[in-house]
Design a protein around this motif. Structure first.
Motif, PDB file in Angstrom:
ATOM      1  N   VAL A   5      -4.398   2.152  -5.894  1.00 28.75           N
ATOM      2  CA  VAL A   5      -3.516   2.985  -5.540  1.00 28.75           C
ATOM      3  C   VAL A   5      -2.492   3.220  -6.719  1.00 28.75           C
ATOM      4  O   VAL A   5      -1.906   2.782  -7.243  1.00 28.75           O
ATOM      5  N   LEU A   6      -2.593   4.661  -6.887  1.00 30.43           N
ATOM      6  CA  LEU A   6      -2.073   5.104  -8.470  1.00 30.43           C
ATOM      7  C   LEU A   6      -0.744   5.818  -8.068  1.00 30.43           C
ATOM      8  O   LEU A   6       0.203   5.736  -8.906  1.00 30.43           O
ATOM      9  N   LYS A   7      -0.570   6.390  -6.845  1.00 27.88           N
ATOM     10  CA  LYS A   7       0.580   6.858  -6.608  1.00 27.88           C
ATOM     11  C   LYS A   7       0.966   6.797  -5.318  1.00 27.88           C
ATOM     12  O   LYS A   7       0.799   7.239  -4.334  1.00 27.88           O
ATOM     13  N   VAL A 197      -4.227  11.830   2.099  1.00 30.05           N
ATOM     14  CA  VAL A 197      -2.836  12.547   1.934  1.00 30.05           C
ATOM     15  C   VAL A 197      -2.357  13.338   2.976  1.00 30.05           C
ATOM     16  O   VAL A 197      -1.301  13.384   3.346  1.00 30.05           O
ATOM     17  N   HIS A 198      -3.228  13.750   3.864  1.00 30.85           N
ATOM     18  CA  HIS A 198      -2.956  14.569   5.136  1.00 30.85           C
ATOM     19  C   HIS A 198      -2.751  13.514   6.181  1.00 30.85           C
ATOM     20  O   HIS A 198      -2.088  14.054   7.417  1.00 30.85           O
ATOM     21  N   ASN A 228       4.329  12.045   3.479  1.00 29.90           N
ATOM     22  CA  ASN A 228       3.137  12.720   3.179  1.00 29.90           C
ATOM     23  C   ASN A 228       3.409  13.647   1.874  1.00 29.90           C
ATOM     24  O   ASN A 228       3.412  14.621   1.819  1.00 29.90           O
ATOM     25  N   ASP A 229       3.785  12.730   0.740  1.00 34.00           N
ATOM     26  CA  ASP A 229       3.875  13.471  -0.512  1.00 34.00           C
ATOM     27  C   ASP A 229       2.559  13.864  -1.263  1.00 34.00           C
ATOM     28  O   ASP A 229       1.617  13.356  -1.229  1.00 34.00           O
ATOM     29  N   ALA A 230       2.575  15.097  -1.810  1.00 38.56           N
ATOM     30  CA  ALA A 230       1.511  15.637  -2.506  1.00 38.56           C
ATOM     31  C   ALA A 230       1.253  14.867  -3.698  1.00 38.56           C
ATOM     32  O   ALA A 230       2.054  14.419  -4.360  1.00 38.56           O
ATOM     33  N   GLY A 234      -1.898   6.466  -1.126  1.00 37.18           N
ATOM     34  CA  GLY A 234      -1.938   5.137  -0.593  1.00 37.18           C
ATOM     35  C   GLY A 234      -0.579   4.521  -0.275  1.00 37.18           C
ATOM     36  O   GLY A 234       0.490   5.106  -0.488  1.00 37.18           O
ATOM     37  N   VAL A 235      -0.791   3.320   0.176  1.00 39.52           N
ATOM     38  CA  VAL A 235       0.424   2.536   0.355  1.00 39.52           C
ATOM     39  C   VAL A 235       0.214   1.143  -0.389  1.00 39.52           C
ATOM     40  O   VAL A 235      -0.732   0.600  -0.487  1.00 39.52           O
TER      41      VAL A 235
END
Length: 287
Positions: A5-7, A197-198, A228-230, A234-235
């Motif tokens: 998970v990068l962001k 993301v959605h 739900n950030d663009a 992930g978490v």
């Protein structure tokens, strides 16, 4: 551990839930309340129950109807008997799960088969797409030994629905793609999971506490709704000094109208009126 998970998603809000009683007086906390149904689509409800006092659970949930959605009951501890008007019967025990599709209509009961000791667990309501709301009722018992598990450094994950790290869960659903994970973390252990993301997602901590990369700390008996950030993929979270046990829940939103009247969840008011008429005329008792 290797980071995939990068962001990570940020925490949008932390929810305490509403203490209430349901059924014939079962004491519980309604964590996902009706005002959050649109935000956490396709999940309609999450109840958390847990007590060592028999008076808090012994009356159970006598016969009551449902139409238009699915119920998922996950038992951490205790014994509860299910019976329904489609002829299904099962005993939900410690570590097990029951998955019921109400579809076009079913009447069921959930009654404790214990008079003392602890009863603890969760019930989710998962919406059905409009095309499936009048499908035949369906039911499945999943014993504790049948729930797949994955283990990693300082963590154990029970995969109730969806999949995790190549482990396919006990139940799959094409329309809503539910991910239901019961995550057990040792003190200081890290956990991460990629998420589309959605998909709407939340974490419910039921033991210990967790901290997210933003610094947000979520204690036990709290739900963290994930933004739900663009670009978020992930978490990520870390268990506190006492470790943590939590549910990670995510799913694909249906983006359809939600019309609810008590135990009936349809898409329009007219469909709700018809549901009440069908129940009163005895149409829910047909196998």
């Amino acid at each position: 551990m290797t980071t995939t998970v990068l962001k990570p998603r940020a925490v949008e809000s932390v929810v305490a839930g509403l203490a209430t009683r349901d059924g014939a007086g079962v004491k519980l906390t309604r964590v996902l309340t009706q005002n959050l149904q649109r935000r956490l689509d396709p999940f309609l409800m999450l109840d958390a129950f847990g007590s060592d006092q028999a008076d808090d659970y012994i009356a159970g949930f006598p016969d009551h109807p449902h139409r238009g959605f699915e119920t998922v009951t996950y038992m951490l501890e205790g014994r509860m008997r299910h019976r329904d008007s489609a002829g299904n019967e099962g005993l939900l025990q410690t570590g097990g799960m029951q998955w019921m599709t109400a579809g076009r209509g079913v009447i069921h009961s959930e009654l404790p088969e214990q008079v003392e000791g602890r009863m603890e667990g969760f019930q989710f309501w998962l919406n059905l797409p409009a095309r499936d709301k009048m499908c035949p009722a369906w039911y499945r018992d999943v014993a504790a030994r049948e729930i797949p598990e994955w283990a990693g450094p300082g963590q154990r994950v029970r995969v109730l629905a969806g999949a995790h790290a190549g482990v396919v869960g006990a139940v799959q659903r094409e329309a809503t793609e539910p991910l239901l994970l019961d995550v057990h973390l040792e003190p200081g252990a890290c956990f991460e999971r990629e998420l589309p993301v959605h998909h709407n997602a939340f974490v419910y901590v039921y033991r210990g506490g967790t901290q997210f990369p933003s610094g947000c700390t979520v204690p036990a008996q709290r739900m963290a709704i994930l933004r739900n950030d663009a670009g978020a993929d992930g978490v990520q979270l870390r268990a506190g000094e006492g470790g943590a046990r939590l549910l990670l829940v995510a799913g694909a939103p249906l983006n359809e109208p939600i019309a609810q009247h008590g135990p009936f969840v349809m898409n329009t008011e007219a469909e709700l009126v018809q549901a009440v008429r069908d129940f009163r005329s005895g149409r829910f008792v047909q196998p």
